[in-house]
Design an enzyme around this catalytic site. Structure first.
Site, mmCIF file in Angstrom:
data_model
loop_
_atom_site.group_PDB
_atom_site.id
_atom_site.type_symbol
_atom_site.label_atom_id
_atom_site.label_comp_id
_atom_site.label_asym_id
_atom_site.label_seq_id
_atom_site.Cartn_x
_atom_site.Cartn_y
_atom_site.Cartn_z
ATOM 1 N N GLN A 241 0.694 -1.042 0.034
ATOM 2 C CA GLN A 241 0.080 0.070 -0.087
ATOM 3 C C GLN A 241 0.938 1.295 -0.037
ATOM 4 O O GLN A 241 1.778 1.171 0.835
ATOM 5 C CB GLN A 241 -1.060 -0.111 1.370
ATOM 6 C CG GLN A 241 -2.175 1.005 0.928
ATOM 7 C CD GLN A 241 -2.907 1.370 2.363
ATOM 8 O OE1 GLN A 241 -2.486 1.585 3.461
ATOM 9 N NE2 GLN A 241 -4.154 0.989 2.074
ATOM 10 N N TYR B 208 -5.403 11.284 3.931
ATOM 11 C CA TYR B 208 -4.152 11.413 3.403
ATOM 12 C C TYR B 208 -4.067 12.348 2.184
ATOM 13 O O TYR B 208 -5.103 12.595 1.652
ATOM 14 C CB TYR B 208 -3.421 10.239 3.645
ATOM 15 C CG TYR B 208 -3.433 9.539 4.938
ATOM 16 C CD1 TYR B 208 -2.751 10.007 5.965
ATOM 17 C CD2 TYR B 208 -4.019 8.204 5.194
ATOM 18 C CE1 TYR B 208 -2.750 9.621 7.235
ATOM 19 C CE2 TYR B 208 -3.996 7.836 6.406
ATOM 20 C CZ TYR B 208 -3.317 8.325 7.581
ATOM 21 O OH TYR B 208 -3.423 7.949 8.817
ATOM 22 N N ARG C 100 -7.683 2.457 -2.950
ATOM 23 C CA ARG C 100 -8.563 2.626 -1.852
ATOM 24 C C ARG C 100 -9.252 4.088 -1.562
ATOM 25 O O ARG C 100 -8.323 5.186 -1.833
ATOM 26 C CB ARG C 100 -7.700 2.339 -0.543
ATOM 27 C CG ARG C 100 -8.780 1.907 0.526
ATOM 28 C CD ARG C 100 -8.055 1.254 1.980
ATOM 29 N NE ARG C 100 -8.861 0.479 2.623
ATOM 30 C CZ ARG C 100 -8.996 0.155 3.609
ATOM 31 N NH1 ARG C 100 -7.999 0.739 4.557
ATOM 32 N NH2 ARG C 100 -9.951 -0.480 4.248
ATOM 33 N N GLY D 30 -9.374 -6.657 9.262
ATOM 34 C CA GLY D 30 -8.333 -6.139 9.755
ATOM 35 C C GLY D 30 -7.947 -6.444 11.267
ATOM 36 O O GLY D 30 -7.425 -7.391 11.476
ATOM 37 N N ARG D 31 -8.709 -5.755 12.088
ATOM 38 C CA ARG D 31 -8.433 -6.077 13.506
ATOM 39 C C ARG D 31 -8.525 -7.350 13.852
ATOM 40 O O ARG D 31 -7.959 -7.917 14.832
ATOM 41 C CB ARG D 31 -9.480 -5.090 14.498
ATOM 42 C CG ARG D 31 -8.908 -3.671 14.249
ATOM 43 C CD ARG D 31 -9.939 -2.652 14.857
ATOM 44 N NE ARG D 31 -11.297 -2.721 14.256
ATOM 45 C CZ ARG D 31 -12.401 -2.052 14.209
ATOM 46 N NH1 ARG D 31 -12.431 -1.313 15.381
ATOM 47 N NH2 ARG D 31 -13.242 -1.898 13.426
HETATM 48 C C1 LIG Z 1 -4.142 -0.598 13.635
HETATM 49 C C2 LIG Z 1 -4.646 -0.210 12.341
HETATM 50 C C3 LIG Z 1 -3.786 0.257 11.525
HETATM 51 C C4 LIG Z 1 -4.346 0.711 10.444
HETATM 52 N N1 LIG Z 1 -3.509 1.202 9.191
HETATM 53 C C5 LIG Z 1 -4.161 1.521 7.941
HETATM 54 C C6 LIG Z 1 -3.291 1.677 6.930
HETATM 55 O O1 LIG Z 1 -2.106 1.650 6.988
HETATM 56 N N2 LIG Z 1 -3.783 2.048 5.848
HETATM 57 C C7 LIG Z 1 -5.260 1.990 5.393
HETATM 58 O O2 LIG Z 1 -5.729 2.069 4.198
HETATM 59 N N3 LIG Z 1 -6.069 1.787 6.521
HETATM 60 C C8 LIG Z 1 -5.365 1.161 7.732
HETATM 61 N N4 LIG Z 1 -6.340 1.074 8.690
HETATM 62 C C9 LIG Z 1 -7.935 0.649 8.452
HETATM 63 C C10 LIG Z 1 -8.068 -0.970 8.133
HETATM 64 O O3 LIG Z 1 -7.380 -1.114 7.113
HETATM 65 C C11 LIG Z 1 -9.696 -1.215 8.224
HETATM 66 O O4 LIG Z 1 -9.979 -0.364 7.264
HETATM 67 C C12 LIG Z 1 -10.262 -0.965 9.502
HETATM 68 O O5 LIG Z 1 -9.393 -0.998 10.621
HETATM 69 C C13 LIG Z 1 -11.675 -1.385 9.675
HETATM 70 O O6 LIG Z 1 -11.387 -2.880 9.358
HETATM 71 P P1 LIG Z 1 -11.491 -3.844 10.633
HETATM 72 O O7 LIG Z 1 -12.853 -3.644 11.394
HETATM 73 O O8 LIG Z 1 -11.574 -5.272 9.807
HETATM 74 O O9 LIG Z 1 -10.459 -3.651 11.608
HETATM 75 C C14 LIG Z 1 -5.821 0.534 9.854
HETATM 76 C C15 LIG Z 1 -6.413 0.083 11.222
HETATM 77 C C16 LIG Z 1 -6.022 -0.418 12.127
HETATM 78 C C17 LIG Z 1 -6.769 -1.062 13.400
#
Ligand SMILES: Cc1cc2nc3c(=O)[nH]c(=O)nc-3n(C[C@H](O)[C@H](O)[C@H](O)COP(=O)(O)O)c2cc1C
Length: 374
Positions: free
Chosen positions: A104, A176, A228, A321-322
């Protein structure tokens, strides 16, 4: 496997002919755990390897394309050729576990902390500070600097190709720089990069064109390019659902391999900008996109049942993600009919077993409400 869940394990062939082995991908997540010199750390590589067995693609934490695009402490770098071996190490471990590795790529713009960028020179589309306490007033990028950043996205794509990645994801979401150019809140420019909705699309579309040109030149057609975006901004003026649907309509014809919406809740509904506020954002997006390009959905999917309900909307791909931090074996458990064993809250005693690098772990356990169980 429970037959109810078998559709999420159906392969999907992208436009470029690449087959994804199933419909589940790892969402990009910044971990602030790289080495001080910008190389990926061993801890970080192990964290990814632990989560790359079940999913079809791993989208890495975001990496920056120019030194003034750095957004987080201990974020890994892709702004210079010296980083190629480090980037390669990460791609190989992900691929070694059976997933496609997608890098990414981003520029943080005004979201860069002042102490992380050269000379504290925080830049953006215009000099509108971010909506958060203590945010610095960014300097408006000159037109030639904007062109340089577009070039830099191309250069980082070349590095991703040389490092052996299967693709790149252009990070146009989460406030961003790319989003700052699309946003009527952040972009007050009067040149070709600002003004009307069409003009605010100029920067993201130029980056896509640049990345695609570099791919044509340096890779074969199997290289994946995704994009994205975030669908809405809370500010007024700010990006509305309506503007996003216009943008997505254009993106869907850009020969991208996938689009990826950024949401915290898959089933969230639009704030404003469309007549039907009862229909989810995902439903609006799918209606606009049709079958032109696969969309990745995401947001608070913890159980196999949550995923099934998400796939019932017609979404072709789902990112976790999480949940993959909480349970790195989520996908394998569903595949093996062991969905009852899925863990949905972080176990604060299990950092080592879960293979989570220290800085990411500290962020998680010190930020109440961010992860279930904390
Ligand atoms: C610890 C953390 C770091 C994240 N870093 C990014 C990132 O680098 N780039 C991005 O597009 N989204 C980032 N996100 C957003 C996640 O990609 C995702 O959209 C968000 O956590 C919701 O999905 P989930 O409920 O499955 O965690 C981050 C989320 C978390 C929790």
């Amino acid at each position: 496997m429970n037959p109810e869940y078998q559709d999420m394990f159906a392969p999907l062939t992208l436009k470029n002919g690449i087959e994804l082995k199933n419909r589940l991908v790892m969402a990009p997540m910044t971990n602030s755990s790289s080495n001080n010199d910008g190389t990926v750390s061993d801890e970080e590589v192990d964290y990814y390897a632990r989560r790359s067995k079940g999913v079809s693609m791993v989208i890495t934490a975001t990496t920056y394309v120019t030194p003034n695009g750095k957004g987080f402490p201990n974020q890994f770098a892709a702004d210079r050729d010296a980083m190629i071996p480090s980037l390669s190490k990460l791609a190989k471990r992900i691929q070694g576990e059976g997933a496609k590795a997608i890098l990414q790529i981003f520029h943080a713009g005004k979201m860069s902390p002042i102490d992380l960028v050269p000379d504290g020179d925080v830049v953006s589309a215009s000099d509108v500070p971010a909506d958060r306490e203590g945010a610095a007033k960014p300097r408006t990028l000159r037109e030639e600097e904007v062109e340089e950043i577009i070039e830099a996205f191309g250069e980082t794509t070349r590095r991703a190709i040389e490092a052996g990645y299967d693709g790149v994801e252009i990070h146009g979401a989460n406030g961003y720089l790319i989003q700052q150019f699309f946003s009527p809140h952040s972009n007050l420019r009067e040149d070709k990069f600002g003004g009307s909705l069409e003009k605010r699309m100029t920067f993201p579309l130029a980056i896509i064109d640049k990345v695609q040109r570099v791919v044509k030149e340096h890779a074969d057609e199997s290289f994946i390019v995704g994009y994205r975006f975030s669908p809405e901004e809370p500010e007024t003026p700010g990006i509305t659902m309506d503007e996003t649907l216009h943008f997505v309509d254009v993106l869907a014809d850009k020969e991208l391999d996938y689009l990826h919406v950024s949401l915290m809740d898959f089933f969230s509904k639009p704030r404003r900008g469309v007549e039907d506020l009862d229909k989810t954002r995902i439903a609006h997006l799918l209606e606009t996109i049709g079958d032109r390009v696969p969309l990745i959905g995401v947001g608070s999917i913890y159980t196999a049942e949550d995923a099934k309900l998400a796939f019932n909307t017609g979404i072709p791909l789902l990112a976790l993600g999480r949940e993959l931090i909480i349970d790195p074996d989520w996908v394998q458990k569903v595949a093996e009919g062991r969905e009852d064993e899925i863990v949905t809250e972080i176990d604060k005693e299990k950092q080592e077993e879960l293979v989570v690098p220290g800085p990411l772990w500290n962020n998680i356990i010190n930020t109440p409400g961010w992860f279930p169980g904390v």
